[in-house]
Design an enzyme around this catalytic site. Structure first.
Site: not given
Ligand SMILES: Cc1cc2nc3c(=O)[nH]c(=O)nc-3n(C[C@H](O)[C@H](O)[C@H](O)COP(=O)(O)OP(=O)(O)OC[C@H]3O[C@@H](n4cnc5c(N)ncnc54)[C@H](O)[C@@H]3O)c2cc1C
Lengths: 380, 398
Positions: B126-129, B244, B383-385
């Site tokens: 996966q090339g997202y970030s 996801e 992230s959870n935030e």
């Protein structure tokens, strides 16, 4: 009441801090962690030169006559530098055992050598499968008249792979979990029958499993009173706990600085992530936890020298439990606030976190010491 | 209301269990239970075994070669796989890119890519970030410029899980700087063997290599590898993120881990008694079990509600937050359960004395390494935030 440090204390801390900033950068430390010894003998010699290795010893043995607060100041800085050198095992653990229980000739022979950086030592006390029990000793030392034969195994001996001499606890009397009947012996690393298997620990330092197969030592290897070593061992480990608490405070302070800096510089959504209130509050909690831990570490450093063993026990266990809780939450938060950068090897953040975690597991974790403290309430 | 599995579902469980029993290679199962690192071969071998059974893509509709299972069947399958120590099916191919290709890809893309995903022939990443586009994914800058029949791609992706194993990468790329950031993003499938791609390892906190940087230097990508329409990639990406997240409750995995934790607590000693008799530690196990019991039901509630709608909604964020917290608690407790025997980097370093039951494969786990590594689960996949922000905005309207 005052919380001021003396000029000498501040000067020592300052010198050490400058030394570490210059000679112990993170990339240098990384190389050392991967080396055979796991630390630098040159740095060790320099620490000797700075007087650090002589800190807690009486002047007549080449020492500086420092107390636990002095050690605390040093450990804080060693923590910030993630220093790998075996200070805890050699100076704090073995050093205080010899200082407090050694004969004149043992002190004469060992303390100046430690202070001078020529001798590495450690304590081998805990055994396989006994977790944090202080009195659970199965290793035996049998008297043969003028010598002893030691048999048994010791687990996770900090710095055990490099120690020139090991102070080992063994039963000279009593049953497996009796408080009485434990004695200490000083054994050279090359003693026939002593097998030392060193390994790296999760935080990049070194420890060892050691096995004693009919290791023979002379009467003069006995350190302290025969059968009565447990209180001495407890006291030395308390000194080590106080030192670890200070180290943890040093690390938490460094982690807070790194995280605060990251919150101000890392941008997402067109602004520094420190603008997000969810992160601000988490950062504030990290700072509060660290200040509370600092107070506990300070209290324990002042009280560990107390002659009242019960009071010492109460405060030292309180500090280990409390600092452990702070270290856990500060470490986890620092990683989380760094996002992906928190879980990579490249940044020092993950290394600080690992060291904090390993400190928590050393000489009794939070639950263990909370348990001791809580049981003492029954006697209140 | 009925919280029991139907007789058909129970039969299904028996069938799954017996298949796994007789087909899961023992060496792989032992690695999974040890928490040791799985190699590419391990994943692919298991995928091929599943494929032979027709279970290579259990969540896909039958028309695309999937098993077409219901949410409950998927859950049962996952639970059985976890309990037996089967490798987790990596999401990137079957659960991430495939649903996008099914929903938005054209016929020829579906025929070209989907069969090779089920069969385990193609490994996807996966090339997202990107370094500057993590939580703020829409700010991504990797650029794709149209030149004739090709896009020319330049830029850098970060954190690419198993990029070093991958045959293909699905990327979000910038095809326009006009308008909102989200409106200039496209979804591109790129062959990892294309000249100009460099994969650099990134070492994790536990010393392992699972993530990478992927660099693109004038990489020529045929326009037929564009999924859907140019500049509509953000819509597809959001669709995918939903997929996801549903997978992330990880109830099956955590149940298996809880079982191992209990075994560990029976085997370790504290104060001369089995650790499980230590009330303070046992309460911690009990607490995480409560969390897991609740999540199991919450998970089913969300999954069954999802079956009626289509794309999983923001409720999936609840699963992500709780699932990751539970996973982290479990790895932490396993480490704490070992006391100071968790210090060595490799557990084999301890003498046989300390590993009293060294014949028991579970006991060789690099437990503190797992704890360190698992900090990632509250960071990746949103992230959870960010998950809390989603709940605040999308569910609570704050
Ligand atoms: C092990 C691992 C594997 C990964 N695998 C892949 C992969 O295969 N493919 C891929 O594309 N990506 C992958 N990622 C990337 C992952 O999705 C990102 O790390 C994640 O989105 C967070 O981005 P970041 O690391 O840049 O952190 P940042 O976005 O910089 O976040 C830093 C901190 O700020 C917080 N924060 C950011 N914005 C807000 C806000 N608005 N409100 C409150 N808090 C906020 C975050 O929660 C975090 O605590 C992986 C990451 C890891 C760690």
């Amino acid at each position: 009441m005052n919380f001021d440090y003396s000029e000498e204390q501040l000067a020592l801390q300052d010198t050490l801090r400058r030394f570490i900033d210059k000679e112990y950068r993170f990339d240098q430390r990384r190389t050392l962690a991967q080396s055979e010894d796991g630390f630098s003998r040159e740095v060790w010699a320099q620490l000797a030169e700075l007087g650090l290795l002589a800190l807690p010893f009486p002047e007549e043995y080449g020492g500086l006559g420092g107390n636990a607060v002095d050690t605390m100041l040093v450990m804080e800085v060693l923590g910030r530098g993630l220093v790998l050198e075996p200070y805890l095992g050699t100076v704090v653990l073995a050093g205080s055992l010899i200082r407090d229980a050694g004969t004149l000739s043992q002190k004469d022979m060992l303390l100046p050598a430690i202070a001078g950086g020529e001798l590495l030592m450690t304590l081998a006390h805990y055994e396989p499968g006994t977790r944090y029990e202080m009195n659970h000793i199965a290793t035996t030392a049998k008297s043969t008249g003028n010598s002893y034969l030691i048999n048994g195994a010791k687990s996770v001996v900090l710095g055990g792979n490099d120690a020139d001499k090991i102070v080992v606890s063994a039963r000279t009397g009593g049953g497996r979990r009796d408080n009485d009947g434990i004695s200490l012996f000083v054994v050279g690393r090359t003693a026939p029958g002593l097998i030392i298997r060193g390994y790296p620990t999760q935080d990049g330092s070194r420890a060892a499993e050691t096995q004693f197969d009919n290791v023979e030592v002379g009467d003069d290897a006995l350190l302290g009173t025969k059968d009565g070593a447990l209180p001495i061992i407890e006291r030395a480990i308390d000194y080590a706990i106080v030192a670890l608490c200070a180290e943890a405070v040093g690390i938490m302070t460094a982690l807070n600085e790194a995280t605060l800096d990251y919150l101000k510089t890392r941008k997402q959504f067109g602004q520094p992530i420190g603008r997000f209130q969810a992160l601000q509050h988490r950062m504030v909690d990290m700072v509060i936890a660290t200040e509370q831990a600092r107070s506990m570490a300070t209290l324990s450093a002042v009280r560990v020298d107390s002659i009242d063993a019960a009071e010492r026990r109460r405060v030292v266990s309180a500090a280990k439990a409390y600092v452990g809780q702070s270290a856990r939450s500060v470490g986890q938060a620092a990683v989380q606030l760094h996002g992906g950068m928190g879980v990579v090897d490249e940044l020092n953040v993950s290394h600080y976190f690992k060291r904090l975690t390993m400190i928590n597991a050393t000489f009794g974790d939070t639950d263990h010491h909370l348990g001791i403290f809580s049981d003492l309430l029954l006697a209140d | 209301m009925d919280l029991n599995f139907t007789p058909e579902e129970q039969e299904f469980r028996v069938a799954v269990r017996s298949f796994i029993d007789s087909n899961l290679p023992l060496d792989i199962a032992s690695k999974v239970r040890n928490g040791s690192c799985l190699g590419k071969d391990d994943f692919v071998r298991w995928q091929k075994i599943l494929h032979r059974q027709g279970w290579g893509a259990t969540m896909w509709p039958k028309q695309f070669g999937g098993a077409g299972w219901s949410a409950v069947q998927l859950y049962i399958f996952d639970e059985e796989c976890s309990a037996a120590g089967a490798p987790m099916q990596l999401p990137f191919g079957p659960k991430m890119v495939a649903p996008v290709i099914m929903a938005y890809g054209n016929r020829s893309q579906q025929e070209r890519f989907l069969p090779r995903i089920v069969s385990g022939e193609d490994w996807w990443c996966q090339g997202y970030s990107e370094p500057e586009a993590g939580s703020d994914l829409a700010s991504l800058r990797t650029k794709a410029e149209r030149q004739g029949d090709y896009y020319i791609v330049n830029g850098q992706k970060a954190w690419t899980t198993y990029g070093h194993y991958a045959d293909w990468i699905f990327c979000l790329v910038r095809t326009s700087n006009e308008g909102r950031q989200q409106a200039g993003i496209s979804f591109l499938l790129i062959d990892m063997k294309t000249p100009g791609i460099t994969v650099r390892p990134v070492i994790m906190i536990d010393g392992g290599h699972e993530i990478n940087e992927v660099w693109f230097d004038n990489v020529k990508v045929p326009v037929e590898n564009l999924v859907g329409e140019e500049n509509k990639g953000w819509t597809y990406a959001k669709f995918l993120l939903g997929h996801e997240r549903t997978d992330i409750a990880r109830v099956g995995r955590s149940k298996a881990a809880l079982k191992r934790l209990k075994q560990l607590a029976h085997r370790e000693f504290a104060n001369g008694r089995p650790l499980i008799e230590d009330q303070r530690f046992r309460d911690r196990i009990a607490q995480v079990e409560l969390e897991l019991m609740a999540l199991e039901i919450t998970n089913m509630r969300v999954l069954l509600a999802d079956g009626k709608k289509h794309a999983p909604g923001p409720e999936a964020s609840i699963l992500k937050i709780k699932g990751s917290e539970i996973e982290q608690m479990l790895t932490e407790l396993m480490m704490l359960g070992l006391g100071h025997y968790s210090l060595p980097r490799s557990f084999e370093a301890l003498d046989a004395g300390a590993r009293r039951q060294s014949a028991d494969a579970d006991y060789a786990a690099p437990l503190s390494g797992n704890y360190f590594n698992c900090r990632k689960v509250s960071i990746y996949g949103g992230s959870n935030e960010i998950q809390r922000n989603i709940i605040a905005q999308m569910i609570l309207g704050l």
